[in-house]
Design a protein around this motif. Structure first.
Motif, mmCIF file in Angstrom:
data_model
loop_
_atom_site.group_PDB
_atom_site.id
_atom_site.type_symbol
_atom_site.label_atom_id
_atom_site.label_comp_id
_atom_site.label_asym_id
_atom_site.label_seq_id
_atom_site.Cartn_x
_atom_site.Cartn_y
_atom_site.Cartn_z
ATOM 1 N N LEU A 72 4.095 -5.803 6.215
ATOM 2 C CA LEU A 72 4.120 -6.977 6.007
ATOM 3 C C LEU A 72 4.376 -7.685 4.740
ATOM 4 N N ALA A 73 4.056 -6.820 3.830
ATOM 5 C CA ALA A 73 4.796 -7.508 2.586
ATOM 6 C C ALA A 73 6.369 -7.366 2.575
ATOM 7 N N LEU A 74 6.851 -6.402 3.006
ATOM 8 C CA LEU A 74 8.364 -6.453 3.155
ATOM 9 C C LEU A 74 8.821 -7.401 4.093
ATOM 10 N N GLU A 75 8.325 -7.633 5.248
ATOM 11 C CA GLU A 75 8.437 -8.589 5.836
ATOM 12 C C GLU A 75 8.758 -9.820 5.244
ATOM 13 N N LEU A 76 7.566 -10.607 4.764
ATOM 14 C CA LEU A 76 7.545 -11.467 3.984
ATOM 15 C C LEU A 76 8.563 -11.490 2.910
ATOM 16 N N LEU A 77 8.927 -10.470 2.403
ATOM 17 C CA LEU A 77 10.293 -10.452 1.192
ATOM 18 C C LEU A 77 11.375 -10.717 2.033
ATOM 19 N N ALA A 78 11.630 -10.228 3.458
ATOM 20 C CA ALA A 78 12.688 -10.531 4.021
ATOM 21 C C ALA A 78 12.775 -12.131 4.401
ATOM 22 N N ALA A 79 11.614 -12.610 4.643
ATOM 23 C CA ALA A 79 11.351 -13.995 4.700
ATOM 24 C C ALA A 79 11.946 -14.973 3.596
ATOM 25 N N LYS A 80 11.383 -14.391 2.552
ATOM 26 C CA LYS A 80 11.856 -15.004 1.174
ATOM 27 C C LYS A 80 13.442 -14.776 0.965
ATOM 28 N N VAL A 81 13.978 -13.634 1.217
ATOM 29 C CA VAL A 81 15.432 -13.285 1.199
ATOM 30 C C VAL A 81 16.290 -14.345 2.165
ATOM 31 N N LEU A 82 15.713 -14.357 3.293
ATOM 32 C CA LEU A 82 16.560 -15.393 4.196
ATOM 33 C C LEU A 82 16.426 -16.594 3.881
ATOM 34 N N GLY A 83 15.362 -17.215 3.141
ATOM 35 C CA GLY A 83 15.466 -18.430 2.675
ATOM 36 C C GLY A 83 16.563 -18.883 1.116
ATOM 37 N N LEU A 84 16.500 -17.655 0.561
ATOM 38 C CA LEU A 84 17.331 -17.363 -0.653
ATOM 39 C C LEU A 84 18.636 -17.472 -0.340
ATOM 40 N N LEU A 85 19.025 -16.751 0.835
ATOM 41 C CA LEU A 85 20.386 -16.594 1.025
ATOM 42 C C LEU A 85 20.875 -17.819 1.893
ATOM 43 N N GLY B 33 0.799 -0.973 0.161
ATOM 44 C CA GLY B 33 -0.015 -0.139 0.045
ATOM 45 C C GLY B 33 0.898 1.322 -0.214
ATOM 46 N N ASP B 34 0.617 2.025 1.019
ATOM 47 C CA ASP B 34 1.359 3.227 1.159
ATOM 48 C C ASP B 34 2.883 2.960 1.556
ATOM 49 N N TRP B 35 3.779 3.819 1.267
ATOM 50 C CA TRP B 35 5.199 3.711 1.562
ATOM 51 C C TRP B 35 5.590 4.724 2.529
ATOM 52 N N THR B 36 6.392 4.530 3.285
ATOM 53 C CA THR B 36 7.200 5.686 4.407
ATOM 54 C C THR B 36 8.484 5.471 4.234
ATOM 55 N N GLY B 37 9.330 6.255 4.570
ATOM 56 C CA GLY B 37 10.675 6.325 4.404
ATOM 57 C C GLY B 37 11.374 5.306 4.886
ATOM 58 N N GLU B 38 10.766 4.872 6.233
ATOM 59 C CA GLU B 38 11.494 3.684 6.634
ATOM 60 C C GLU B 38 10.864 2.343 5.761
ATOM 61 N N HIS B 39 10.194 2.413 5.243
ATOM 62 C CA HIS B 39 9.875 1.158 4.243
ATOM 63 C C HIS B 39 11.009 1.160 3.393
ATOM 64 N N ARG B 40 11.364 2.432 2.513
ATOM 65 C CA ARG B 40 12.260 2.334 1.754
ATOM 66 C C ARG B 40 13.818 2.226 2.152
ATOM 67 N N ARG B 41 13.877 2.562 3.411
ATOM 68 C CA ARG B 41 15.309 2.242 3.808
ATOM 69 C C ARG B 41 15.402 0.732 3.946
ATOM 70 N N PHE B 42 14.325 0.138 4.807
ATOM 71 C CA PHE B 42 14.473 -1.426 4.802
ATOM 72 C C PHE B 42 14.708 -2.106 3.459
ATOM 73 N N LEU B 43 13.935 -1.746 2.263
ATOM 74 C CA LEU B 43 14.364 -2.408 1.386
ATOM 75 C C LEU B 43 15.716 -2.149 0.589
ATOM 76 N N GLN B 44 16.336 -1.111 1.154
ATOM 77 C CA GLN B 44 17.547 -1.037 0.643
ATOM 78 C C GLN B 44 18.526 -1.630 1.605
ATOM 79 N N ARG B 45 18.238 -1.668 2.929
ATOM 80 C CA ARG B 45 19.089 -2.595 3.672
ATOM 81 C C ARG B 45 18.974 -4.106 3.252
ATOM 82 N N LEU B 46 17.981 -4.672 2.881
ATOM 83 C CA LEU B 46 17.536 -5.972 2.203
ATOM 84 C C LEU B 46 18.560 -6.104 1.114
ATOM 85 N N GLN B 47 18.653 -5.280 0.103
ATOM 86 C CA GLN B 47 19.311 -5.143 -0.877
ATOM 87 C C GLN B 47 20.708 -5.318 -0.640
#
Length: 697
Positions: free
Chosen positions: A625-638, A556-570
């Motif tokens: 929540l979508a970003l957390e699920l992405l983090a879970a996917k990333v954890l499995g991949l890594l 849905g809507d994004w905040t700055g923290e959402h964007r920073r978390f995605l950057q940290r995952l990258q």
């Protein structure tokens, strides 16, 4: 008037060049650059080096060859060279009797760091170059000697590391295969068999069966694992290899003294002789000193002793075939400018080069091993370390059988060149530091002497010794934990994670059961699984409907923290990729990246939880929540190269049909599809690493 003249009395020796420092000029001026006259002696080369400064050479006298990366150009008086930051460069004086004289000027310009397009590749100082994409890679590990089963020290070394790297390559889309086999013809196999009342062949078969079972129990995915004396290719390739070297004049016949036990009436080498290392003084057995890695011809041992009867050996002259490694110095120096290797290995080979390369006997009077196919050597066998080179041709040929390659018939040894000469194929080798001389010096020189057109291994990755409760693993003292024993008591993924977490990469590390259980409890159970279960429960609690089915929300809507978390995952994906790759290979670092993914996700989740109960912020909560699920996917991949079963279970719990497949790394940050059913809640989260609760207590 301020004038400085060339003054040899002020020269300092650095980078294998005599330098007279000009700027900064003490007490006169400190310009934003440094400068020095440089004199390179006839036939010499500068040390291969890279630094953060820009540098330019002004050549005044002599002729040389400038090498930057893989590029080479002859230069002479009036020529000016420019080296960008981190360019790995070497200047060679082509003259045999004239100095090469040049002025070097250097300065720091960080704006050129990116312009140069090269970064430091490793702690050794080499610059990373943009290598051509590898379409096929054969990953190898030093073959285990079948004179015993594998203990944790073995697994924590080349076998798990090779498996991690191979699995990672496949995740990035590379056609990668892990190949290994047993070292059946080693004299240590015969020695062990004699103590058990077994023939060498029976001992090799017995322990090879155990080794195979342990590797399988550890989840090590070997594409081929041939036994040399049962292989349809190994023996013929080894004998052809030696014969071709002999016919080309690459081997020399020499007669020299060797140790002989008058009591046992036996020539002594490898497991049959002990003594003090002539290089470091430590008591050792055989031709190779484990602590310092140096080799000898056994006649060099101080205070030698027969290991069978304890007698002091005499000397007897023997005619053997010798590989004159000392003649291959320049070839090895050139190879070291290109190959990726650990800093410990690079320091070792440079030390041996400085002290002088030893020549190596490649045949020995013995009755176990592959026969020397030459007249006059009927009572000798091919040294297993020469056998080691064509062994990797045999692996390649077995891989062609696995791949179903066209144009090859079973039993036809041809076809190994598809791996060793094809431009799209390469080889990466993993081995313990005690094998550094052979993999770092002896085998590359043998390969090149056999055929200069071979693609030498592009990566040489060593490991140090793994200790148990602070002491070296020892079969004779029964101070060991067999791999099969721990794997029968603990989840495979927990064992693989801990051995990666404590991998003896650049220094010796230690295993204790207390530490193993503590990591399993604090990191895996209370960290990873607790977060994933909590995520599943929060996701289920936010949704309505029959049985509270958990579905992946759309962002849905994004905040700055959402964007920073995605950057940290990258950034974490990139860090894990570096840890799995040859230049920065480090299972330790990868496990810490994995735990950091979980820590970042839990921290992020705590911040997002404040949106609950705020009606106008449901869109932001969905994105979180979508970003957390992405983090879970990333954890499995890594985690997939280290913990393949966990990755499979986690991705299935996220709604995928299977775990991460070939090429999945390239789509690491693609969303878990909205609407996909997730089963992470309640007890389901605990099944991601079955048996972990019982282990952690």
């Amino acid at each position: 008037m301020l004038i400085r003249k060339i003054d040899p009395e002020t020269f300092v020796h650095a980078y294998n060049v005599d330098l007279q420092m000009l700027y900064p000029w003490d007490g006169v001026v400190e310009p934003p650059f440094g400068a020095a006259w440089a004199t390179l002696a006839p036939g010499e080369s500068t040390k291969p080096h890279a630094h953060q400064e820009c540098e330019t050479f002004f050549v005044f006298q002599g002729r040389g060859e400038m090498a930057i990366g893989n590029e080479r150009q002859e230069i002479g008086p009036g020529d000016v060279t420019f080296h960008r930051p981190f360019d790995n460069h070497v200047l060679t004086n082509l003259s045999k009797d004239e100095n090469l004289v040049f002025l070097t000027v250097y300065w720091e310009d960080r704006g050129q760091w990116e312009a140069g397009g090269e970064k430091p590749a490793s702690e050794s100082g080499e610059a990373a170059t943009e290598a051509a994409p590898q379409q096929r890679v054969m990953v190898t590990a030093a073959p285990p000697t079948p004179n015993g089963d594998l203990h944790l020290g073995h697994l924590a070394g080349p076998y798990l590391s090779g498996d991690f790297h191979t699995r990672y390559l496949r995740l990035t889309g590379v056609d990668a295969y892990f190949a290994c086999g047993t070292d059946d013809n080693c004299i240590y196999v015969k020695t062990q068999g004699e103590g058990m009342g077994l023939s060498p062949g029976e001992a090799a078969d017995h322990f090879s069966d155990l080794i195979t079972e342990t590797l399988e129990a550890a989840g090590i995915d070997l594409a081929v694992f041939p036994r040399p004396n049962a292989s349809g290719y190994h023996r013929s390739l080894v004998q052809d290899f030696l014969r071709r070297l002999y016919d080309a004049g690459a081997l020399e016949e020499r007669e020299a003294d060797a140790p002989y036990c008058e009591t046992c009436e036996s020539y002594l080498f490898e497991s049959h002789i002990a003594g003090d290392c002539p290089h470091c003084g430590i008591r050792m057995v055989g031709n190779t000193c484990e602590p310092c890695g140096r080799v000898n011809d056994c006649i060099d041992l101080v205070n030698p002793q027969c290991t069978v009867c304890d007698a002091v050996p005499s000397r007897r002259p023997y005619r053997r075939l010798i590989f004159p490694l000392s003649q291959h110095r320049e070839m090895l120096q050139e190879y070291y400018r290109q190959v990726e290797m650990t800093s410990r290995l690079r320091a070792f080979v440079e030390g041996v080069l400085a002290d002088g390369l030893p020549d190596v006997a490649v045949t020995h009077p013995a009755d176990w091993g592959i026969e020397v196919p030459l007249e006059g050597y009927e009572d000798q066998r091919i040294y297993v370390w020469l056998e080691m080179a064509p062994r990797y041709f045999a692996y390649a040929r077995h891989l062609e059988d696995v791949r179903g390659a066209e144009g090859l018939e079973a039993g036809d040894a041809a076809g190994w060149e598809r791996w060793w000469k094809a431009p799209e194929a390469s080889v990466v080798q993993f081995f313990g530091f005690d094998n550094s001389f052979y993999y770092g010096m002896f085998l590359p020189a043998l390969f090149h002497a056999f055929d200069p057109d071979l693609n030498l291994p592009r990566g040489l990755i060593t490991n140090e010794f793994y200790r148990l409760d602070g002491l070296k693993f020892s079969t004779t003292r029964d101070h060991r934990i067999l791999g099969r024993d721990l794997l029968s008591q603990a989840p495979q993924d927990a064992v693989r994670f801990f051995l990666a977490h404590t991998c003896p990469e650049l220094e010796e590390t230690n295993f204790t059961r207390e530490h193993f259980h503590a990591v399993a409890s604090s990191e895996l159970r209370d960290g990873w699984l607790a977060w994933l279960q909590d995520l599943g429960e929060r996701l289920a609690g936010d949704q309505e409907g029959p049985n509270q089915e958990s579905k992946v929300p759309a962002t849905g809507d994004w905040t700055g923290e959402h964007r920073r978390f995605l950057q940290r995952l990258q950034g974490l994906v990139e860090a894990a990729g570096e840890g799995y790759s040859v230049p920065g290979f480090s299972p330790q670092r990868v496990t810490r990246v994995l735990t950091e993914v979980v820590r970042e996700a839990r921290r992020f989740a705590a911040g997002q939880d404040h949106w609950r109960g705020v009606p106008t912020r449901t869109e932001e909560l969905r994105t979180g929540l979508a970003l957390e699920l992405l983090a879970a996917k990333v954890l499995g991949l890594l985690a997939a190269p280290i913990m393949p079963d966990f990755a499979e279970h986690l991705w299935r719990a996220l709604g995928y049909d299977a775990g991460p497949g070939d090429g999945a790394w390239n789509d690491a940050l693609e969303w878990v599809p909205a609407g996909q059913t997730v089963t992470l809640a309640a007890s389901q989260g605990r099944t991601l690493i079955p048996g972990l609760d019982d282990l952690a207590g």
